[in-house]
Design a protein around this motif. Structure first.
Motif, PDB file in Angstrom:
ATOM      1  N   LYS A   1     -13.617   0.077  15.976  1.00 59.60           N
ATOM      2  CA  LYS A   1     -13.966   0.953  14.853  1.00 59.60           C
ATOM      3  C   LYS A   1     -13.341   0.518  13.539  1.00 59.60           C
ATOM      4  CE  LYS A   1     -13.721   5.876  13.568  1.00 59.60           C
ATOM      5  NZ  LYS A   1     -13.307   7.223  14.021  1.00 59.60           N
ATOM      6  N   ARG A   2     -12.153  -0.087  13.590  1.00 62.67           N
ATOM      7  CA  ARG A   2     -11.401  -0.403  12.372  1.00 62.67           C
ATOM      8  C   ARG A   2     -10.883  -1.839  12.397  1.00 62.67           C
ATOM      9  NH1 ARG A   2      -9.502   4.864  13.654  1.00 62.67           N
ATOM     10  NH2 ARG A   2      -9.736   6.367  11.920  1.00 62.67           N
ATOM     11  N   THR A   3     -10.802  -2.450  11.221  1.00 62.38           N
ATOM     12  CA  THR A   3     -10.088  -3.713  11.076  1.00 62.38           C
ATOM     13  C   THR A   3      -8.596  -3.407  10.970  1.00 62.38           C
ATOM     14  OG1 THR A   3     -10.171  -3.662   8.657  1.00 62.38           O
ATOM     15  CG2 THR A   3     -12.032  -4.698   9.806  1.00 62.38           C
ATOM     16  N   ALA A   4      -7.783  -4.455  11.019  1.00 64.42           N
ATOM     17  CA  ALA A   4      -6.343  -4.268  10.855  1.00 64.42           C
ATOM     18  C   ALA A   4      -6.035  -3.605   9.516  1.00 64.42           C
ATOM     19  CB  ALA A   4      -5.624  -5.606  10.971  1.00 64.42           C
ATOM     20  N   LYS A   5      -6.736  -4.038   8.478  1.00 64.88           N
ATOM     21  CA  LYS A   5      -6.523  -3.459   7.153  1.00 64.88           C
ATOM     22  C   LYS A   5      -6.909  -1.987   7.131  1.00 64.88           C
ATOM     23  CE  LYS A   5      -7.782  -3.999   2.274  1.00 64.88           C
ATOM     24  NZ  LYS A   5      -8.635  -4.727   1.300  1.00 64.88           N
ATOM     25  N   GLU A   6      -7.976  -1.646   7.800  1.00 67.24           N
ATOM     26  CA  GLU A   6      -8.438  -0.253   7.797  1.00 67.24           C
ATOM     27  C   GLU A   6      -7.507   0.663   8.584  1.00 67.24           C
ATOM     28  OE1 GLU A   6     -13.243  -1.059   7.257  1.00 67.24           O
ATOM     29  OE2 GLU A   6     -12.352  -0.976   9.275  1.00 67.24           O
ATOM     30  N   ILE A   7      -6.859   0.138   9.624  1.00 64.15           N
ATOM     31  CA  ILE A   7      -5.853   0.937  10.342  1.00 64.15           C
ATOM     32  C   ILE A   7      -4.739   1.331   9.378  1.00 64.15           C
ATOM     33  CG2 ILE A   7      -4.031   0.859  12.096  1.00 64.15           C
ATOM     34  CD1 ILE A   7      -5.886  -0.910  13.777  1.00 64.15           C
ATOM     35  N   ALA A   8      -4.233   0.337   8.646  1.00 66.09           N
ATOM     36  CA  ALA A   8      -3.153   0.601   7.684  1.00 66.09           C
ATOM     37  C   ALA A   8      -3.623   1.519   6.568  1.00 66.09           C
ATOM     38  CB  ALA A   8      -2.631  -0.710   7.110  1.00 66.09           C
ATOM     39  N   GLU A   9      -4.825   1.257   6.026  1.00 65.13           N
ATOM     40  CA  GLU A   9      -5.336   2.045   4.905  1.00 65.13           C
ATOM     41  C   GLU A   9      -5.576   3.500   5.281  1.00 65.13           C
ATOM     42  OE1 GLU A   9      -7.732  -1.064   1.990  1.00 65.13           O
ATOM     43  OE2 GLU A   9      -8.828  -0.001   3.570  1.00 65.13           O
ATOM     44  N   THR A  10      -6.019   3.757   6.502  1.00 66.20           N
ATOM     45  CA  THR A  10      -6.287   5.135   6.926  1.00 66.20           C
ATOM     46  C   THR A  10      -5.040   5.996   6.802  1.00 66.20           C
ATOM     47  OG1 THR A  10      -7.992   4.371   8.469  1.00 66.20           O
ATOM     48  CG2 THR A  10      -7.121   6.573   8.819  1.00 66.20           C
ATOM     49  N   ILE A  11      -3.903   5.428   7.182  1.00 68.16           N
ATOM     50  CA  ILE A  11      -2.654   6.190   7.100  1.00 68.16           C
ATOM     51  C   ILE A  11      -2.076   6.140   5.685  1.00 68.16           C
ATOM     52  CG2 ILE A  11      -0.334   6.457   8.054  1.00 68.16           C
ATOM     53  CD1 ILE A  11      -2.673   7.160   9.957  1.00 68.16           C
ATOM     54  N   ASP A  12      -2.157   4.993   5.021  1.00 69.71           N
ATOM     55  CA  ASP A  12      -1.680   4.900   3.632  1.00 69.71           C
ATOM     56  C   ASP A  12      -2.405   5.897   2.736  1.00 69.71           C
ATOM     57  OD1 ASP A  12       0.111   2.931   4.256  1.00 69.71           O
ATOM     58  OD2 ASP A  12      -1.080   1.280   3.437  1.00 69.71           O
ATOM     59  N   ASN A  13      -3.695   6.077   2.954  1.00 73.58           N
ATOM     60  CA  ASN A  13      -4.503   6.930   2.090  1.00 73.58           C
ATOM     61  C   ASN A  13      -4.166   8.409   2.209  1.00 73.58           C
ATOM     62  OD1 ASN A  13      -5.814   4.668   1.179  1.00 73.58           O
ATOM     63  ND2 ASN A  13      -7.644   4.947   2.445  1.00 73.58           N
ATOM     64  N   ILE A  14      -3.431   8.783   3.250  1.00 73.14           N
ATOM     65  CA  ILE A  14      -3.011  10.185   3.379  1.00 73.14           C
ATOM     66  C   ILE A  14      -1.487  10.303   3.201  1.00 73.14           C
ATOM     67  CG2 ILE A  14      -4.973  10.888   4.802  1.00 73.14           C
ATOM     68  CD1 ILE A  14      -3.191  10.594   7.287  1.00 73.14           C
ATOM     69  N   GLY A  15      -0.876   9.248   2.664  1.00 76.89           N
ATOM     70  CA  GLY A  15       0.560   9.289   2.360  1.00 76.89           C
ATOM     71  C   GLY A  15       1.447   9.258   3.581  1.00 76.89           C
ATOM     72  N   GLY A  16       0.962   8.664   4.676  1.00 78.77           N
ATOM     73  CA  GLY A  16       1.742   8.632   5.909  1.00 78.77           C
ATOM     74  C   GLY A  16       2.428   7.304   6.154  1.00 78.77           C
ATOM     75  N   GLN A  17       3.103   7.217   7.280  1.00 79.39           N
ATOM     76  CA  GLN A  17       3.790   6.000   7.717  1.00 79.39           C
ATOM     77  C   GLN A  17       3.346   5.675   9.132  1.00 79.39           C
ATOM     78  OE1 GLN A  17       7.975   6.923   7.530  1.00 79.39           O
ATOM     79  NE2 GLN A  17       7.811   7.829   5.505  1.00 79.39           N
ATOM     80  N   ILE A  18       3.028   4.418   9.378  1.00 79.69           N
ATOM     81  CA  ILE A  18       2.646   3.972  10.720  1.00 79.69           C
ATOM     82  C   ILE A  18       3.421   2.708  11.061  1.00 79.69           C
ATOM     83  CG2 ILE A  18       0.645   2.718   9.789  1.00 79.69           C
ATOM     84  CD1 ILE A  18      -0.753   3.253  12.498  1.00 79.69           C
ATOM     85  N   ASN A  19       3.934   2.653  12.280  1.00 78.54           N
ATOM     86  CA  ASN A  19       4.707   1.480  12.686  1.00 78.54           C
ATOM     87  C   ASN A  19       4.909   1.510  14.200  1.00 78.54           C
ATOM     88  OD1 ASN A  19       6.207  -0.902  12.443  1.00 78.54           O
ATOM     89  ND2 ASN A  19       7.308  -0.167  10.647  1.00 78.54           N
ATOM     90  N   ALA A  20       5.623   0.527  14.706  1.00 77.18           N
ATOM     91  CA  ALA A  20       5.919   0.440  16.136  1.00 77.18           C
ATOM     92  C   ALA A  20       7.150  -0.425  16.327  1.00 77.18           C
ATOM     93  CB  ALA A  20       4.734  -0.143  16.894  1.00 77.18           C
ATOM     94  N   PHE A  21       7.764  -0.323  17.496  1.00 77.28           N
ATOM     95  CA  PHE A  21       8.887  -1.191  17.835  1.00 77.28           C
ATOM     96  C   PHE A  21       8.959  -1.348  19.349  1.00 77.28           C
ATOM     97  CE2 PHE A  21      10.559   3.134  17.457  1.00 77.28           C
ATOM     98  CZ  PHE A  21      11.269   3.296  18.640  1.00 77.28           C
ATOM     99  N   THR A  22       9.536  -2.463  19.773  1.00 77.60           N
ATOM    100  CA  THR A  22       9.700  -2.758  21.199  1.00 77.60           C
ATOM    101  C   THR A  22      11.182  -2.865  21.518  1.00 77.60           C
ATOM    102  OG1 THR A  22       7.620  -3.998  21.211  1.00 77.60           O
ATOM    103  CG2 THR A  22       9.110  -4.345  23.061  1.00 77.60           C
ATOM    104  N   GLU A  23      11.599  -2.139  22.546  1.00 71.02           N
ATOM    105  CA  GLU A  23      12.979  -2.197  23.027  1.00 71.02           C
ATOM    106  C   GLU A  23      12.998  -2.801  24.431  1.00 71.02           C
ATOM    107  OE1 GLU A  23      15.587  -1.519  21.348  1.00 71.02           O
ATOM    108  OE2 GLU A  23      14.922  -0.305  19.644  1.00 71.02           O
TER     109      GLU A  23
END
Length: 423
Positions: free
Chosen positions: A58-80
């Protein structure tokens, strides 16, 4: 208010509602990391973390980031070592969008651009290898946890990343990203009943509810006296002393955290005050525990000039021996409790921290500990508990010494370090 539920596809959900704030943090925690890897697929958990951001049906990598950026949010991940976490923090009115984006990443990722993403991982590895402090910790893990997955680097190596392909990545993903190994954690201002309906709507893909999984790859390390060093052209010498600690869920965890504050876990600690402030021999010195499913470690780190290594080693050992012989004072015990409680409460003011702690409690312990429970456990620690932990942790037979420096001829230093810490 804490709540637990389960989605139709078997994923456990833990929630804490905080009605007086305007944000919400949601995370998907997956019980996969180094613990599930071996030397052939080392780094695959972290690689999958990257790939879930590279685009969906449904989304490109850019669109994943933009979807959250456009609503003033933060998206991320980490591996432990034991888990991977994907999270989004948004204003409460945008929770539905956050849920939809996370579900899209988990259910519809295309797992493409693998070769291009390898280049990104290579650069991340290079950045890591430029940091002597990171290198010394990798060396310590390699030494302490020898012949177990915990001895491997989370990022993997050039060779292991090079050998990954789409087939092996998808196989690993389908084996480990299953309902029994996943927890969705949500903290903030939201309606739990409506949120569960939304989660069921978007996380409706069957994630192998009945599939079994095997963590038998995990072996408990054998702690014995070891010393390793690595040569690197750096101005500072980076030193670590590691020893057996306590595993996650142990009753000794809170006494160890209190002891850590007194020895090296704060700016008022003995190591910091006596070695940095009084003697001026180091720029950085601290201690900290790490706890995993079946093992733990306690670590002392110092960054210092190469000429001071023996002096600093002696002072570290003197402080350990003093604690073993004279324990700590009641005043130190009470002050450390207050410091530990204060740090915990301040950390819990962030919904993201609360969300991760809540998710980890469910993922690993299968129970939820409220802040009141945590604070009560800290208050109940006695001097007898501290004494028991001191003699359990500071066992010279289980000390591991590692350091990274530009020194090429280290035989005399190694002999002296062994005399100080092993005898």
């Amino acid at each position: 208010m804490y709540l637990k539920d389960k989605l139709n596809n078997g994923i456990n959900v833990v929630m804490e509602t905080i009605p007086y704030i305007n944000s919400v943090s949601i995370g998907v925690l997956v019980n996969t990391g180094l613990y599930n890897e071996d030397k052939h697929k080392n780094g695959i958990s972290h690689f999958i973390e990257h790939l879930l951001f590279k685009g969906t049906n449904k989304r490109t990598a850019k669109e994943i980031a933009e979807t959250i950026d456009n609503i003033g949010g933060q998206i991320n991940a980490f591996t432990e070592a034991e888990y991977t976490c994907f999270y989004i923090k948004v204003l409460d009115k945008h929770l539905r969008i956050a849920i939809e984006v996370l579900s899209d990443m988990f259910n519809n990722s295309k797992f493409e651009e693998i070769e291009k993403e390898k280049g990104v991982i290579y650069e991340e590895i290079k950045m890591y290898l430029d940091s002597p402090e990171d290198i010394v910790y990798d060396l310590l893990n390699e030494t302490m946890f020898e012949n177990t997955p915990l001895a491997l680097p989370i990022l993997g190596t050039y060779d292991t990343i090079k050998n990954l392909n789409r087939e092996s990545i998808l196989k690993y993903f389908n084996e480990h990203y299953i309902s029994k190994k996943m927890v969705i954690s949500i903290v903030g201002n939201f309606n739990p009943k409506d949120t569960i309906k939304t989660l069921n709507q978007y996380f409706d893909t069957n994630r192998a509810i009945n599939q079994t999984y095997n963590n038998s790859i995990n072996k408990i390390p054998n702690f014995t006296q070891r010393l390793k060093q690595k040569q690197k052209d750096t101005e500072q010498l980076n030193f670590c002393l590691g020893m057996k600690g306590v595993k996650r869920g142990s009753d000794d965890l809170y006494p160890l955290l209190i002891l850590n504050n007194i020895l090296g876990g704060s700016m008022s600690s003995r190591l910091f005050q006596k070695i940095r402030e009084d003697k001026g021999l180091v720029y950085s010195i601290y201690s900290h525990p790490v706890s995993f499913q079946n093992v733990g470690a306690f670590i002392i780190y110092a960054g210092l000039g190469t000429a001071q290594i023996i002096n600093v080693a002696k002072l570290i050992n003197e402080n350990i021996e003093d604690i073993k012989e004279n324990l700590i004072t009641e005043n130190e015990l009470n002050k450390s409790k207050e410091l530990l409680k204060g740090n915990y409460i301040l950390g819990m003011e962030d919904t993201l921290n609360r969300m991760i702690d809540l998710g980890k409690s469910e993922l690993f312990l299968k129970r939820l500990l409220s802040p009141k429970d945590i604070l009560s456990r800290i208050d109940k620690v006695t001097m007898d508990d501290i004494q028991r932990v001191i003699f359990e942790i500071f066992d010279k037979e289980k000390y591991n010494i590692v350091y990274v420096s530009k020194l090429s001829n280290n035989e005399k230093i190694n002999m002296k370090l062994k005399e100080i810490f092993f005898n």
